[in-house]
Design a protein around this motif. Sequence first.
Motif, PDB file in Angstrom:
ATOM      1  N   UNK A 115       0.913  -1.612   0.241  1.00  0.00           N
ATOM      2  CA  UNK A 115       0.219  -0.077  -0.575  1.00  0.00           C
ATOM      3  C   UNK A 115       0.990   1.546   0.165  1.00  0.00           C
ATOM      4  N   UNK A 116       2.320   0.979   0.302  1.00  0.00           N
ATOM      5  CA  UNK A 116       3.106   1.893  -0.038  1.00  0.00           C
ATOM      6  C   UNK A 116       4.500   1.961   1.126  1.00  0.00           C
ATOM      7  N   UNK A 117       5.257   2.922   0.978  1.00  0.00           N
ATOM      8  CA  UNK A 117       6.366   2.568   1.564  1.00  0.00           C
ATOM      9  C   UNK A 117       6.720   4.033   2.858  1.00  0.00           C
ATOM     10  N   UNK A 118       6.975   3.287   4.096  1.00  0.00           N
ATOM     11  CA  UNK A 118       6.808   4.854   5.143  1.00  0.00           C
ATOM     12  C   UNK A 118       8.743   4.216   5.146  1.00  0.00           C
ATOM     13  N   UNK A 119       8.842   5.710   5.291  1.00  0.00           N
ATOM     14  CA  UNK A 119      10.219   6.403   5.570  1.00  0.00           C
ATOM     15  C   UNK A 119      11.268   6.971   5.127  1.00  0.00           C
ATOM     16  N   UNK A 175      12.262   4.572  -7.073  1.00  0.00           N
ATOM     17  CA  UNK A 175      11.880   3.438  -7.258  1.00  0.00           C
ATOM     18  C   UNK A 175      10.353   3.193  -6.805  1.00  0.00           C
ATOM     19  N   UNK A 176       9.017   3.474  -6.209  1.00  0.00           N
ATOM     20  CA  UNK A 176       8.137   3.212  -5.999  1.00  0.00           C
ATOM     21  C   UNK A 176       7.090   3.969  -7.236  1.00  0.00           C
ATOM     22  N   UNK A 206       3.235   3.089  -6.822  1.00  0.00           N
ATOM     23  CA  UNK A 206       3.364   2.791  -5.129  1.00  0.00           C
ATOM     24  C   UNK A 206       2.937   4.539  -4.864  1.00  0.00           C
ATOM     25  N   UNK A 207       2.854   4.590  -3.548  1.00  0.00           N
ATOM     26  CA  UNK A 207       2.941   5.825  -2.749  1.00  0.00           C
ATOM     27  C   UNK A 207       4.165   5.678  -1.898  1.00  0.00           C
ATOM     28  N   UNK A 208       4.749   6.867  -1.838  1.00  0.00           N
ATOM     29  CA  UNK A 208       5.508   6.933  -1.092  1.00  0.00           C
ATOM     30  C   UNK A 208       5.881   7.962   0.609  1.00  0.00           C
ATOM     31  N   UNK A 209       5.670   7.718   2.241  1.00  0.00           N
ATOM     32  CA  UNK A 209       5.319   8.840   2.881  1.00  0.00           C
ATOM     33  C   UNK A 209       7.090   9.084   3.588  1.00  0.00           C
ATOM     34  N   UNK A 210       7.683  10.291   2.625  1.00  0.00           N
ATOM     35  CA  UNK A 210       9.108   9.936   2.864  1.00  0.00           C
ATOM     36  C   UNK A 210       9.303  11.763   4.133  1.00  0.00           C
ATOM     37  N   UNK A 211       9.742  10.596   4.765  1.00  0.00           N
ATOM     38  CA  UNK A 211       9.932  11.152   6.613  1.00  0.00           C
ATOM     39  C   UNK A 211      11.271  12.010   6.942  1.00  0.00           C
TER      40      UNK A 211
END
Length: 372
Positions: free
Chosen positions: A276-280, A288-289, A294-299
């Motif tokens: 569902x997504x990449x977090x970090x 790549x996502x 694929x969505x990304x939560x970029x922190x």
Amino acid sequence: MKKIFIITERRADYSRFKPIMNLIKKDHYLDYILVVTGAHLRKEMGYTKDEILRDGFKIDYEIDMFKDDSDSGGAMVRSFSRVAEKVTFCLEECSPDLILAGFDIGANLAVTIAGAHMNIPVAHIQGGEVTGTIDESIRHAMTKFSHYHFASNEDALNRLVKLGEVRERIFNVGCPSIDAILDTPDNPDILNKYNLSKDNYFILLQHPVTSEMEKSKHQIQTTLSAIDKSKINVLIILPNNDAGFSEIIKELKNSKINYVESLGISDYINLLKRSSGLIGNSSSGIHETSTFNIPTVNIGSRQTGRLRPKNVFDVDHNEEQIVLAINKCIEFKRNKIKVKNPYGDGKSASRIIEIIKKIDLSNKIIQKTITY
């Protein structure tokens, strides 16, 4: 036959070198010399040397750079010094025609500096990108020690020109990691392997930021709190061993969330494209996502300034912001939004190989002069 020297320290650089080495293997005019070091030789990091061998690559040298288990900037420098010293003996023994280095990783910086001092031409992959933290300083330093540049997009190419590099020696080829992920065979059984439900999980990959290492514990606690509040399923991949890693690993292992120490390229890509997504704060979330929508939560600051596709949601180390971004990811997936990846089309490796065959590798290009 041109001999190309490559060193790989971790999954992040191996995934980019892999498609290039596959093409070299098939080419009668090229050969590679491969040095394996760093995380590849650490059991607690997955001992990914075995993956390299399974992929059919010969390993010419091994360098144990991580002998210091302390978690500090000093330990990173000592590891760098080990590989910087030992790689010179490898270079003296094999006398390559070209060093193919890349990115912003310590072992690649070491071989770039060595090559410049030993009058060996160096080609650098993905120079000119803005990344924030110590990674950006490493990347731009490598640019100045390199003779040819394989940029991943026009933005990076223009920055290399501003850094004083010769325009004719800069090539916009895209990022070879896109080649690797598109070449990865589909594995429909991957979810069973990791006990995951279809389209109902996120991946968490949050590395330490060396310039913020004293905040590592609080930063990962904030992320974990947001995940708990969001009531989502998560698979954790443990971080790299940059300074600040030990506090992150301790918190992750105590979180009672399923985790893996490391993932090979095939498992990672197959899990990522079904998630569902990449977090970090991994560069995978930027590079790549978007290839798989694929969505990304970029922190945080680790990817500050980097060119972003439209699937990336940037947040601070703030629980409310992270929860909101996770919800945006869920909505993004539900609406099946399509985005374009600005980092390549899966043909970067072939472009790099064709350029390597044509470029001048004589002593004439060794002495560099800034262009302004």
